[in-house]
Design an enzyme around this catalytic site. Structure first.
Site, PDB file in Angstrom:
ATOM      1  N   HIS A  79      -9.067  17.752  14.648  1.00 28.07           N
ATOM      2  CA  HIS A  79     -10.200  17.232  14.256  1.00 28.07           C
ATOM      3  C   HIS A  79     -10.065  15.965  13.319  1.00 28.07           C
ATOM      4  O   HIS A  79      -9.999  15.942  12.127  1.00 28.07           O
ATOM      5  CB  HIS A  79     -11.515  18.060  13.776  1.00 28.07           C
ATOM      6  CG  HIS A  79     -12.676  17.312  13.844  1.00 28.07           C
ATOM      7  ND1 HIS A  79     -13.786  17.698  12.789  1.00 28.07           N
ATOM      8  CD2 HIS A  79     -13.338  16.262  14.634  1.00 28.07           C
ATOM      9  CE1 HIS A  79     -14.709  17.059  13.011  1.00 28.07           C
ATOM     10  NE2 HIS A  79     -14.520  16.133  14.100  1.00 28.07           N
ATOM     11  N   GLU A  81      -9.204  18.013  10.010  1.00 26.46           N
ATOM     12  CA  GLU A  81      -9.785  19.394  10.108  1.00 26.46           C
ATOM     13  C   GLU A  81      -8.965  20.081  11.025  1.00 26.46           C
ATOM     14  O   GLU A  81      -8.923  19.584  12.066  1.00 26.46           O
ATOM     15  CB  GLU A  81     -11.194  19.181  10.129  1.00 26.46           C
ATOM     16  CG  GLU A  81     -11.841  20.526   9.786  1.00 26.46           C
ATOM     17  CD  GLU A  81     -13.516  20.367   9.973  1.00 26.46           C
ATOM     18  OE1 GLU A  81     -13.907  19.674  11.045  1.00 26.46           O
ATOM     19  OE2 GLU A  81     -14.086  21.282   9.461  1.00 26.46           O
ATOM     20  N   SER A 103     -15.738  17.793  18.071  1.00 24.92           N
ATOM     21  CA  SER A 103     -16.456  17.797  16.964  1.00 24.92           C
ATOM     22  C   SER A 103     -17.241  19.310  16.817  1.00 24.92           C
ATOM     23  O   SER A 103     -17.680  19.406  15.943  1.00 24.92           O
ATOM     24  CB  SER A 103     -17.466  16.699  17.062  1.00 24.92           C
ATOM     25  OG  SER A 103     -16.968  15.313  17.176  1.00 24.92           O
ATOM     26  N   ASN A 115     -18.998  19.250  10.063  1.00 28.48           N
ATOM     27  CA  ASN A 115     -20.224  18.901  10.650  1.00 28.48           C
ATOM     28  C   ASN A 115     -21.133  20.008  10.239  1.00 28.48           C
ATOM     29  O   ASN A 115     -22.317  19.955  10.328  1.00 28.48           O
ATOM     30  CB  ASN A 115     -20.000  18.787  12.159  1.00 28.48           C
ATOM     31  CG  ASN A 115     -19.562  17.535  12.530  1.00 28.48           C
ATOM     32  OD1 ASN A 115     -20.295  16.487  12.123  1.00 28.48           O
ATOM     33  ND2 ASN A 115     -18.562  17.443  13.455  1.00 28.48           N
TER      34      ASN A 115
HETATM   35  P1  NAD Z   1     -15.464   8.162  23.817  1.00 28.40           P
HETATM   36  O1  NAD Z   1     -16.798   8.402  24.931  1.00 28.40           O
HETATM   37  O2  NAD Z   1     -15.594   7.098  23.218  1.00 28.40           O
HETATM   38  O3  NAD Z   1     -14.290   8.327  24.947  1.00 28.40           O
HETATM   39  C1  NAD Z   1     -13.949   9.497  25.852  1.00 28.40           C
HETATM   40  C2  NAD Z   1     -12.913   9.051  26.640  1.00 28.40           C
HETATM   41  O4  NAD Z   1     -12.716  10.314  27.583  1.00 28.40           O
HETATM   42  C3  NAD Z   1     -13.592   7.890  27.786  1.00 28.40           C
HETATM   43  O5  NAD Z   1     -12.413   6.829  27.784  1.00 28.40           O
HETATM   44  C4  NAD Z   1     -13.556   8.725  29.148  1.00 28.40           C
HETATM   45  O6  NAD Z   1     -13.209   7.814  30.241  1.00 28.40           O
HETATM   46  C5  NAD Z   1     -12.541   9.925  28.805  1.00 28.40           C
HETATM   47  N1  NAD Z   1     -12.518  10.944  29.805  1.00 28.40           N
HETATM   48  C6  NAD Z   1     -13.568  11.913  30.321  1.00 28.40           C
HETATM   49  N2  NAD Z   1     -13.263  12.413  31.329  1.00 28.40           N
HETATM   50  C7  NAD Z   1     -12.120  12.437  31.001  1.00 28.40           C
HETATM   51  C8  NAD Z   1     -10.760  13.232  31.835  1.00 28.40           C
HETATM   52  N3  NAD Z   1     -11.173  14.345  32.625  1.00 28.40           N
HETATM   53  N4  NAD Z   1      -9.484  12.950  31.700  1.00 28.40           N
HETATM   54  C9  NAD Z   1      -9.170  12.071  30.826  1.00 28.40           C
HETATM   55  N5  NAD Z   1     -10.073  11.220  30.294  1.00 28.40           N
HETATM   56  C10 NAD Z   1     -11.429  11.553  30.235  1.00 28.40           C
HETATM   57  O7  NAD Z   1     -15.614   9.597  23.072  1.00 28.40           O
HETATM   58  P2  NAD Z   1     -14.994   9.674  21.516  1.00 28.40           P
HETATM   59  O8  NAD Z   1     -16.101   9.155  20.537  1.00 28.40           O
HETATM   60  O9  NAD Z   1     -13.736   8.944  21.465  1.00 28.40           O
HETATM   61  O10 NAD Z   1     -14.848  11.458  21.440  1.00 28.40           O
HETATM   62  C11 NAD Z   1     -13.967  11.931  22.265  1.00 28.40           C
HETATM   63  C12 NAD Z   1     -13.811  13.297  21.454  1.00 28.40           C
HETATM   64  O11 NAD Z   1     -13.400  13.225  19.991  1.00 28.40           O
HETATM   65  C13 NAD Z   1     -15.155  14.197  21.554  1.00 28.40           C
HETATM   66  O12 NAD Z   1     -14.826  15.693  21.609  1.00 28.40           O
HETATM   67  C14 NAD Z   1     -15.741  13.852  20.238  1.00 28.40           C
HETATM   68  O13 NAD Z   1     -16.685  14.969  19.829  1.00 28.40           O
HETATM   69  C15 NAD Z   1     -14.807  13.955  19.256  1.00 28.40           C
HETATM   70  N6  NAD Z   1     -14.812  13.199  17.889  1.00 28.40           N
HETATM   71  C16 NAD Z   1     -15.635  11.967  18.095  1.00 28.40           C
HETATM   72  C17 NAD Z   1     -15.863  11.238  16.709  1.00 28.40           C
HETATM   73  C18 NAD Z   1     -16.583   9.896  16.574  1.00 28.40           C
HETATM   74  O14 NAD Z   1     -16.873   9.529  15.543  1.00 28.40           O
HETATM   75  N7  NAD Z   1     -16.446   9.291  17.777  1.00 28.40           N
HETATM   76  C19 NAD Z   1     -15.119  11.950  15.487  1.00 28.40           C
HETATM   77  C20 NAD Z   1     -14.437  13.052  15.734  1.00 28.40           C
HETATM   78  C21 NAD Z   1     -14.461  13.612  16.632  1.00 28.40           C
END
Ligand code: NAD
Length: 296
Positions: free
Chosen positions: A139, A151, A118, A189
């Site tokens: 994104h 994005e 993000s 963002n």
């Molecule tokens: P989340 O916390 O729900 O999930 C993250 C996952 O990554 C977890 O299951 C964790 O176990 C896993 N993980 C951590 N280290 C790891 C590794 N070394 N190898 C493999 N897996 C690993 O997070 P999320 O909300 O899904 O966000 C993930 C990404 O997406 C982030 O970069 C976030 O900024 C981006 N994002 C999130 C949203 C949102 O609304 N949640 C929207 C757009 C983008």
């Protein structure tokens, strides 16, 4: 392009795996936590059932989508045949840099390496690999199966051919791609977070209450959700993190996070995921109840 590896099986990873598998790609979903992989598969099955109930998917489509998703807890094996890797692991710079060093080592030389970050600089992520021209931001928005936008973020060294491939791929997924350059907050963002911060500042200064602020933006600007409710949905810790990226990246005080947001995150009031933010959340209830802390 057929084999897609998705790193991280959390909120975003399960949605990304879902949309690729539904469009006929072969997906390997990778997470360090086996429980997260199980949870992701259950979430995907539940979301596919929802599509069936709406009449937009058949039971056969569900089975072929689930059948196209393999899981792995080992990154090196999970990306060995990837044409594209989409990294959607926890939003943490060091963790992502470490993952991209490993991807550079283990993914085929021809593979494109994408991040769903993000806020973290794609140029910085690309700089730890020996193929910065093949690193790009993809994104997706939450919830991925529902939201149309992707994005696409060009890092400083991203090759134009890679951008074109990702644009065509996003369209194949039924999404609408928007290509932007790699500067703090990208576009989504950079515009959204100052609005959320201003809504929180208006509350902090006593200009209006939670309900009034959200109602003005919903009814006055036709936003489906007010900025305070949206902040709760995104996670107040995530909002604070992104505001700090904007503040550090531009060095402009206009991005300084509101002290109320900082206090709420420090105290563990993170929004929907912690049960309370600007609103109070009760499991099983869809009622929107303003937190007692903000009731006049
Ligand atoms: P989340 O916390 O729900 O999930 C993250 C996952 O990554 C977890 O299951 C964790 O176990 C896993 N993980 C951590 N280290 C790891 C590794 N070394 N190898 C493999 N897996 C690993 O997070 P999320 O909300 O899904 O966000 C993930 C990404 O997406 C982030 O970069 C976030 O900024 C981006 N994002 C999130 C949203 C949102 O609304 N949640 C929207 C757009 C983008």
């Amino acid at each position: 392009m057929q084999n897609i590896s998705v790193i991280g099986a959390g909120t975003m990873g399960n949605g990304i795996a879902h949309v690729f598998a539904q469009k006929g790609f072969t997906v390997t979903l990778i997470d360090t936590q086996p429980a997260q992989l199980e949870k992701a598969l259950a979430t995907i099955a539940r979301n596919l059932d929802r599509q069936i109930a709406k009449g937009t998917l058949t039971e056969q489509d569900k089975q072929s989508t689930l059948g196209a998703i393999n899981t792995s807890t080992t990154l090196s094996e999970g990306v060995a045949k990837a044409d594209l890797v989409v990294e959607a692991a926890t939003e943490n710079v060091d963790l992502k840099l470490n993952i991209f060093r490993q991807l550079d080592e283990h993914a085929p030389q021809s593979a494109i390496l994408a991040s769903n970050t993000s806020s973290i600089s794609i140029t910085r992520i690309a700089s730890v690999t020996r193929r910065p021209q093949s690193v790009i931001g993809l994104h997706f928005m939450n919830p991925v199966p529902v939201m149309q936008l992707v994005e696409i973020i060009n890092g400083y060294a991203t090759d134009e051919s890679v951008t074109k491939k990702m644009t065509a791929l996003s369209e194949k997924l039924g999404k609408v791609p928007c290509v932007v350059n790699d500067y703090p907050g990208f576009i989504a963002n950079r515009i959204l977070m100052p609005m959320i911060n201003e809504a929180i500042t208006s509350l902090f200064e006593g200009v209006a209450g939670v309900q009034e602020i959200d109602t003005v933006m919903k009814l006055g600007m036709a936003h489906p959700m007010g900025p305070l409710q949206l902040a709760d949905f995104i996670g107040l810790d995530v909002c604070l993190y992104i505001l700090r990226v904007l503040h550090d990246g531009f060095g402009n005080p206009k991005y300084a996070p509101c002290p109320l947001l900082v206090n709420m995150v420090t105290a563990g009031y993170l929004g929907a995921k912690s049960g309370e933010g600007f609103y109070k959340y009760t499991p099983g209830s869809k009622d929107l109840v303003v937190s007692a802390r903000f009731n006049a």
